[in-house]
Every structure is written in C-alpha cells, then in structure tokens.
Design a protein around this motif. Structure first.
Motif, PDB file in Angstrom:
ATOM      1  N   LYS A  56      21.872   6.416  56.785  1.00 36.96           N
ATOM      2  CA  LYS A  56      20.798   7.116  57.499  1.00 36.96           C
ATOM      3  C   LYS A  56      19.483   7.053  56.728  1.00 36.96           C
ATOM      4  O   LYS A  56      18.406   6.981  57.316  1.00 36.96           O
ATOM      5  N   ASN A  57      19.562   7.049  55.406  1.00 39.23           N
ATOM      6  CA  ASN A  57      18.365   7.030  54.561  1.00 39.23           C
ATOM      7  C   ASN A  57      18.000   5.621  54.094  1.00 39.23           C
ATOM      8  O   ASN A  57      17.339   5.456  53.063  1.00 39.23           O
ATOM      9  N   ASN A  58      18.451   4.617  54.815  1.00 36.11           N
ATOM     10  CA  ASN A  58      18.098   3.211  54.561  1.00 36.11           C
ATOM     11  C   ASN A  58      18.456   2.731  53.162  1.00 36.11           C
ATOM     12  O   ASN A  58      17.679   2.040  52.508  1.00 36.11           O
ATOM     13  N   TYR A  59      19.625   3.115  52.690  1.00 31.35           N
ATOM     14  CA  TYR A  59      20.173   2.627  51.423  1.00 31.35           C
ATOM     15  C   TYR A  59      19.171   2.781  50.264  1.00 31.35           C
ATOM     16  O   TYR A  59      18.612   1.807  49.772  1.00 31.35           O
ATOM     17  N   PRO A  60      18.936   4.018  49.815  1.00 26.51           N
ATOM     18  CA  PRO A  60      17.977   4.247  48.725  1.00 26.51           C
ATOM     19  C   PRO A  60      18.305   3.421  47.483  1.00 26.51           C
ATOM     20  O   PRO A  60      19.461   3.114  47.208  1.00 26.51           O
ATOM     21  N   GLU A  61      17.288   3.093  46.716  1.00 24.27           N
ATOM     22  CA  GLU A  61      17.430   2.206  45.563  1.00 24.27           C
ATOM     23  C   GLU A  61      18.041   2.885  44.338  1.00 24.27           C
ATOM     24  O   GLU A  61      18.426   2.201  43.404  1.00 24.27           O
ATOM     25  N   GLU A  62      18.120   4.216  44.317  1.00 28.59           N
ATOM     26  CA  GLU A  62      18.649   4.882  43.125  1.00 28.59           C
ATOM     27  C   GLU A  62      20.171   4.925  43.081  1.00 28.59           C
ATOM     28  O   GLU A  62      20.757   5.716  42.350  1.00 28.59           O
ATOM     29  N   TYR A  63      20.816   4.046  43.847  1.00 27.89           N
ATOM     30  CA  TYR A  63      22.271   3.924  43.858  1.00 27.89           C
ATOM     31  C   TYR A  63      22.664   2.487  43.592  1.00 27.89           C
ATOM     32  O   TYR A  63      21.884   1.565  43.810  1.00 27.89           O
ATOM     33  N   ARG A  64      23.879   2.307  43.096  1.00 29.36           N
ATOM     34  CA  ARG A  64      24.386   0.970  42.823  1.00 29.36           C
ATOM     35  C   ARG A  64      25.896   0.958  42.995  1.00 29.36           C
ATOM     36  O   ARG A  64      26.538   2.009  43.051  1.00 29.36           O
ATOM     37  N   VAL A  65      26.450  -0.223  43.064  1.00 26.72           N
ATOM     38  CA  VAL A  65      27.898  -0.381  43.166  1.00 26.72           C
ATOM     39  C   VAL A  65      28.468  -0.562  41.769  1.00 26.72           C
ATOM     40  O   VAL A  65      27.980  -1.390  40.995  1.00 26.72           O
ATOM     41  N   LEU A  66      29.485   0.241  41.449  1.00 26.84           N
ATOM     42  CA  LEU A  66      30.245   0.068  40.217  1.00 26.84           C
ATOM     43  C   LEU A  66      31.723   0.160  40.580  1.00 26.84           C
ATOM     44  O   LEU A  66      32.099   0.845  41.533  1.00 26.84           O
ATOM     45  N   CYS A  67      32.556  -0.524  39.823  1.00 29.20           N
ATOM     46  CA  CYS A  67      33.992  -0.339  40.013  1.00 29.20           C
ATOM     47  C   CYS A  67      34.346   1.034  39.443  1.00 29.20           C
ATOM     48  O   CYS A  67      33.576   1.636  38.699  1.00 29.20           O
ATOM     49  N   MET A  68      35.505   1.517  39.797  1.00 28.95           N
ATOM     50  CA  MET A  68      35.898   2.857  39.349  1.00 28.95           C
ATOM     51  C   MET A  68      35.976   2.961  37.828  1.00 28.95           C
ATOM     52  O   MET A  68      35.611   3.982  37.250  1.00 28.95           O
ATOM     53  N   ASN A  69      36.421   1.885  37.152  1.00 24.25           N
ATOM     54  CA  ASN A  69      36.498   1.922  35.689  1.00 24.25           C
ATOM     55  C   ASN A  69      35.114   2.090  35.070  1.00 24.25           C
ATOM     56  O   ASN A  69      34.904   2.941  34.201  1.00 24.25           O
ATOM     57  N   CYS A  70      34.179   1.276  35.502  1.00 26.32           N
ATOM     58  CA  CYS A  70      32.823   1.354  34.950  1.00 26.32           C
ATOM     59  C   CYS A  70      32.172   2.683  35.313  1.00 26.32           C
ATOM     60  O   CYS A  70      31.504   3.313  34.486  1.00 26.32           O
ATOM     61  N   ASN A  71      32.360   3.129  36.558  1.00 25.93           N
ATOM     62  CA  ASN A  71      31.757   4.377  37.006  1.00 25.93           C
ATOM     63  C   ASN A  71      32.296   5.559  36.196  1.00 25.93           C
ATOM     64  O   ASN A  71      31.529   6.409  35.735  1.00 25.93           O
ATOM     65  N   CYS A  72      33.602   5.618  35.990  1.00 29.30           N
ATOM     66  CA  CYS A  72      34.186   6.710  35.189  1.00 29.30           C
ATOM     67  C   CYS A  72      33.707   6.647  33.743  1.00 29.30           C
ATOM     68  O   CYS A  72      33.426   7.675  33.124  1.00 29.30           O
ATOM     69  N   SER A  73      33.612   5.454  33.198  1.00 29.16           N
ATOM     70  CA  SER A  73      33.155   5.314  31.819  1.00 29.16           C
ATOM     71  C   SER A  73      31.723   5.824  31.668  1.00 29.16           C
ATOM     72  O   SER A  73      31.410   6.549  30.721  1.00 29.16           O
ATOM     73  N   TYR A  74      30.842   5.450  32.611  1.00 29.13           N
ATOM     74  CA  TYR A  74      29.470   5.968  32.569  1.00 29.13           C
ATOM     75  C   TYR A  74      29.464   7.483  32.706  1.00 29.13           C
ATOM     76  O   TYR A  74      28.700   8.173  32.025  1.00 29.13           O
ATOM     77  N   GLY A  75      30.312   8.009  33.579  1.00 30.02           N
ATOM     78  CA  GLY A  75      30.352   9.455  33.785  1.00 30.02           C
ATOM     79  C   GLY A  75      30.867  10.215  32.573  1.00 30.02           C
ATOM     80  O   GLY A  75      30.328  11.252  32.201  1.00 30.02           O
ATOM     81  N   PHE A  76      31.923   9.717  31.939  1.00 31.40           N
ATOM     82  CA  PHE A  76      32.530  10.431  30.817  1.00 31.40           C
ATOM     83  C   PHE A  76      31.839  10.167  29.482  1.00 31.40           C
ATOM     84  O   PHE A  76      31.731  11.060  28.648  1.00 31.40           O
ATOM     85  N   TYR A  77      31.426   8.910  29.270  1.00 34.74           N
ATOM     86  CA  TYR A  77      30.915   8.530  27.950  1.00 34.74           C
ATOM     87  C   TYR A  77      29.441   8.149  27.927  1.00 34.74           C
ATOM     88  O   TYR A  77      28.865   7.979  26.852  1.00 34.74           O
ATOM     89  N   GLY A  78      28.837   7.944  29.091  1.00 37.80           N
ATOM     90  CA  GLY A  78      27.424   7.583  29.132  1.00 37.80           C
ATOM     91  C   GLY A  78      27.159   6.102  28.951  1.00 37.80           C
ATOM     92  O   GLY A  78      26.015   5.671  28.905  1.00 37.80           O
ATOM     93  N   TYR A  79      28.201   5.313  28.814  1.00 40.34           N
ATOM     94  CA  TYR A  79      28.066   3.865  28.685  1.00 40.34           C
ATOM     95  C   TYR A  79      29.342   3.220  29.211  1.00 40.34           C
ATOM     96  O   TYR A  79      30.346   3.887  29.432  1.00 40.34           O
ATOM     97  N   CYS A  80      29.292   1.919  29.383  1.00 37.93           N
ATOM     98  CA  CYS A  80      30.471   1.190  29.809  1.00 37.93           C
ATOM     99  C   CYS A  80      30.882   0.225  28.702  1.00 37.93           C
ATOM    100  O   CYS A  80      30.025  -0.448  28.126  1.00 37.93           O
ATOM    101  N   PRO A  81      32.168   0.118  28.380  1.00 39.20           N
ATOM    102  CA  PRO A  81      32.629  -0.798  27.331  1.00 39.20           C
ATOM    103  C   PRO A  81      32.246  -2.252  27.592  1.00 39.20           C
ATOM    104  O   PRO A  81      32.134  -3.032  26.661  1.00 39.20           O
ATOM    105  N   HIS A  82      32.055  -2.618  28.860  1.00 39.56           N
ATOM    106  CA  HIS A  82      31.649  -3.995  29.161  1.00 39.56           C
ATOM    107  C   HIS A  82      30.272  -4.315  28.589  1.00 39.56           C
ATOM    108  O   HIS A  82      29.942  -5.477  28.381  1.00 39.56           O
ATOM    109  N   GLN A  83      29.460  -3.306  28.368  1.00 36.31           N
ATOM    110  CA  GLN A  83      28.093  -3.518  27.880  1.00 36.31           C
ATOM    111  C   GLN A  83      28.018  -3.655  26.360  1.00 36.31           C
ATOM    112  O   GLN A  83      26.973  -3.976  25.825  1.00 36.31           O
ATOM    113  N   LYS A  84      29.126  -3.396  25.668  1.00 33.89           N
ATOM    114  CA  LYS A  84      29.103  -3.505  24.198  1.00 33.89           C
ATOM    115  C   LYS A  84      29.261  -4.930  23.778  1.00 33.89           C
ATOM    116  O   LYS A  84      29.905  -5.736  24.362  1.00 33.89           O
TER     117      LYS A  84
END
Length: 129
Positions: free
Chosen positions: A101-129
């Motif tokens: 409805k809001n024309n897909y705002p830009e402040e969102y992105r697709v992450l897999c559940m592993n990456c999304n949980c890692s960002y949520g719990f630790y603030g970073y994703c192990p793939h980025q190290k």
C-alpha cells in the motif's frame, strides 16, 4: 476488474441482495468441514503469493548472503524499530499489505532469517566479517 471498479456501488448492492436471499445456504455451505479446509488452502495460497510479490519487489534474495529460497526470506527494517512498527501496522501478511500500500518504502530490505536474526541479536551478520 475495471468494470467492477467502475460500478462498485452497483455490484455491492447486487451482492447484498443476493446474500440476503441466500443467507442460510451460504451459512450452511461455509460451516462444512470441506469448505473450511478449502478456505484455509485459499488463504495460505494468497499469503504465499503476497510474500513472493513483496520479496520480488525488494530484489528477491538476501542482501547479505544472496539466499533466494522464499521459505528462508524475510523483510528487515534497515534502521531497526521493527517490533514497534509491526505493532502499529500489524504482523505477517498485514505488514506485507502495508508495504504494498505504501509503494514498497526504501527503508526495508530482504534478508534471510539467519542474517536477519544475527542483525537483530548481535547488530552484525557473520557473513560480513
């Protein structure tokens, strides 16, 4: 579809009259176990279509690790605040409808559940190290 939108009021009144004439038949049909099973199947298929549409609108794969299996993908709030936002607009499919409805705002992105949980719990994703 265009015809229905152009004549929405007329269609609504026709449907209401039909419903009033056939109220008991409709109620009887909707109360059968077969209808409830079929209804759940329709709802599930609709949710899957909506999720696929939303994921494709945001690129269709995890921005971190390039996972593209729809079963593993989720929408991430890039700047955080997802829980608060979902309390306002709704969870799951309601959130997807809000995005559309809001024309897909830009402040969102697709992450897999592993990456999304890692960002949520630790603030970073192990793939980025």
């Amino acid at each position: 579809m265009k015809k229905r939108l152009a004549h929405y009021k007329r269609y609504t009144e026709v449907y209401k009259r039909y419903y009033e004439r056939h109220k008991q038949q409709i109620a009887d049909k909707r109360s059968t176990p077969e209808f409830r099973v079929k209804s759940r199947e329709w709802q599930k298929a609709g949710r899957q279509r909506m999720k696929k549409q939303i994921m494709n609108a945001y690129g269709g794969e995890c921005e971190c690790c390039s996972e593209n299996l729809i079963e593993f993908l989720s929408i991430d709030h890039i700047h955080g605040g997802g829980t608060k936002h979902r309390k306002e607009v709704g969870w799951g499919i309601q959130f997807y409808y809000w995005l559309k409805k809001n024309n897909y705002p830009e402040e969102y992105r697709v992450l897999c559940m592993n990456c999304n949980c890692s960002y949520g719990f630790y603030g970073y994703c192990p793939h980025q190290k």
